[in-house]
Scaffold this motif. Structure first.
Motif, PDB file in Angstrom:
ATOM      1  N   GLY A  18      34.965  29.202  39.463  1.00 38.47           N
ATOM      2  CA  GLY A  18      35.853  28.095  39.143  1.00 38.47           C
ATOM      3  C   GLY A  18      37.347  28.249  39.240  1.00 38.47           C
ATOM      4  O   GLY A  18      38.012  27.340  39.699  1.00 38.47           O
ATOM      5  N   SER A  21      39.848  31.119  44.183  1.00 34.17           N
ATOM      6  CA  SER A  21      40.724  32.000  44.953  1.00 34.17           C
ATOM      7  C   SER A  21      41.621  31.187  45.871  1.00 34.17           C
ATOM      8  O   SER A  21      42.648  31.665  46.328  1.00 34.17           O
ATOM      9  N   THR A  28      38.186  35.802  47.620  1.00 35.68           N
ATOM     10  CA  THR A  28      37.340  36.842  47.026  1.00 35.68           C
ATOM     11  C   THR A  28      35.873  36.545  47.302  1.00 35.68           C
ATOM     12  O   THR A  28      35.449  35.402  47.320  1.00 35.68           O
ATOM     13  N   ASN A  30      32.221  37.092  45.876  1.00 36.66           N
ATOM     14  CA  ASN A  30      31.605  37.367  44.573  1.00 36.66           C
ATOM     15  C   ASN A  30      30.139  37.773  44.705  1.00 36.66           C
ATOM     16  O   ASN A  30      29.410  37.223  45.523  1.00 36.66           O
ATOM     17  N   SER A  65      38.019  43.426  41.676  1.00 33.45           N
ATOM     18  CA  SER A  65      38.289  43.202  40.265  1.00 33.45           C
ATOM     19  C   SER A  65      36.944  43.167  39.531  1.00 33.45           C
ATOM     20  O   SER A  65      36.070  42.368  39.862  1.00 33.45           O
ATOM     21  N   ASN A  69      33.947  37.544  33.045  1.00 32.94           N
ATOM     22  CA  ASN A  69      34.370  36.218  33.501  1.00 32.94           C
ATOM     23  C   ASN A  69      34.180  35.215  32.378  1.00 32.94           C
ATOM     24  O   ASN A  69      33.056  34.892  32.011  1.00 32.94           O
ATOM     25  N   GLU A  80      34.546  40.888  41.855  1.00 33.08           N
ATOM     26  CA  GLU A  80      35.188  40.048  42.868  1.00 33.08           C
ATOM     27  C   GLU A  80      35.906  40.928  43.870  1.00 33.08           C
ATOM     28  O   GLU A  80      36.836  41.654  43.505  1.00 33.08           O
ATOM     29  N   HIS A  82      38.135  41.472  47.281  1.00 32.36           N
ATOM     30  CA  HIS A  82      39.017  40.940  48.321  1.00 32.36           C
ATOM     31  C   HIS A  82      39.021  41.954  49.460  1.00 32.36           C
ATOM     32  O   HIS A  82      39.400  43.114  49.273  1.00 32.36           O
ATOM     33  N   ARG A 105      44.023  49.937  38.122  1.00 30.40           N
ATOM     34  CA  ARG A 105      44.650  49.501  36.860  1.00 30.40           C
ATOM     35  C   ARG A 105      43.667  48.671  36.047  1.00 30.40           C
ATOM     36  O   ARG A 105      42.677  48.195  36.584  1.00 30.40           O
ATOM     37  N   ARG A 108      44.567  42.466  33.527  1.00 32.23           N
ATOM     38  CA  ARG A 108      45.535  41.979  32.547  1.00 32.23           C
ATOM     39  C   ARG A 108      45.506  40.462  32.473  1.00 32.23           C
ATOM     40  O   ARG A 108      45.065  39.786  33.378  1.00 32.23           O
ATOM     41  N   TYR A 110      47.736  37.612  32.664  1.00 31.63           N
ATOM     42  CA  TYR A 110      49.085  37.248  33.096  1.00 31.63           C
ATOM     43  C   TYR A 110      49.469  35.861  32.590  1.00 31.63           C
ATOM     44  O   TYR A 110      48.621  35.008  32.399  1.00 31.63           O
ATOM     45  N   LEU A 116      50.095  36.973  38.527  1.00 34.09           N
ATOM     46  CA  LEU A 116      48.774  37.469  38.945  1.00 34.09           C
ATOM     47  C   LEU A 116      48.748  37.726  40.452  1.00 34.09           C
ATOM     48  O   LEU A 116      48.279  38.773  40.906  1.00 34.09           O
ATOM     49  N   ASP A 123      48.250  45.513  44.360  1.00 34.53           N
ATOM     50  CA  ASP A 123      46.976  46.259  44.444  1.00 34.53           C
ATOM     51  C   ASP A 123      46.578  46.453  45.906  1.00 34.53           C
ATOM     52  O   ASP A 123      46.135  47.533  46.312  1.00 34.53           O
TER      53      ASP A 123
END
Ligand SMILES: Cc1cc2nc3c(=O)[nH]c(=O)nc-3n(C[C@H](O)[C@H](O)[C@H](O)COP(=O)(O)O)c2cc1C
Length: 146
Positions: A18, A21, A28, A30, A65, A69, A80, A82, A105, A108, A110, A116, A123
């Protein structure tokens, strides 16, 4: 962080849940819950780098990532990916293979979508450089991707 790595996964690419991307401008791929559930429980959530292929075609660099979710029951983790490649087609239903090699990392929260996007782009830049290390060639050329 590295104890479960390298980690290999294979599964079908399904639609995300939802947030979209498209909104991020960063596509991404999934995995369905059945693939996510196979992750070692002690593999920490966060952003990782490695290699990926779609339908056993060329192997590309990727960032992934891994986390919870909030749009999916609050209890399901998501993965996810990329891929650092500009695919000219929709990848739904195709087979994604990934080899996760390193941790970047934690995830986070954001304040803005711009932050983000900036984080994800950094990344991507980090992974792009890191994966040029010849030490990783063995994974890029792994029989898993053949
Ligand atoms: C490399 C990468 C890093 C990400 N880092 C974060 C993060 O730190 N925090 C976060 O909330 N989401 C993060 N995301 C997840 C995006 O928010 C997510 O891909 C986007 O919301 C699209 O979700 P959807 O496919 O379920 O619609 C990251 C995604 C990628 C690919």
């Amino acid at each position: 962080m590295m104890q479960n790595l390298p980690y290999f996964a294979v599964g079908e690419i399904v639609k995300g849940f939802g947030r979209g991307s498209k909104q991020l401008g960063i596509a991404t791929a999934n995995y369905p819950p059945s693939v996510v559930q196979l992750l070692p429980k002690n593999l920490e959530n966060g952003v990782y780098y490695g290699f990926a292929s779609v339908n056993k075609e060329d192997v590309h660099k990727m960032v992934m990532s891994i986390g919870w979710n909030p749009f999916y029951n609050n209890t399901e983790r998501s993965m996810e990916t990329h891929i650092l490649h500009n695919f000219q087609r929709d990848l739904y239903g195709e087979e994604l293979r990934v080899c996760i090699l390193g941790y970047i990392r934690p995830q986070r929260d954001y304040n803005t979508i711009e932050e983000l996007i900036k984080a994800i782009n950094s990344d991507i830049e980090y992974a792009d450089k890191k994966l040029n290390d010849p030490d990783y060639d063995v994974f890029k050329n792994h029989t898993f991707f053949k």
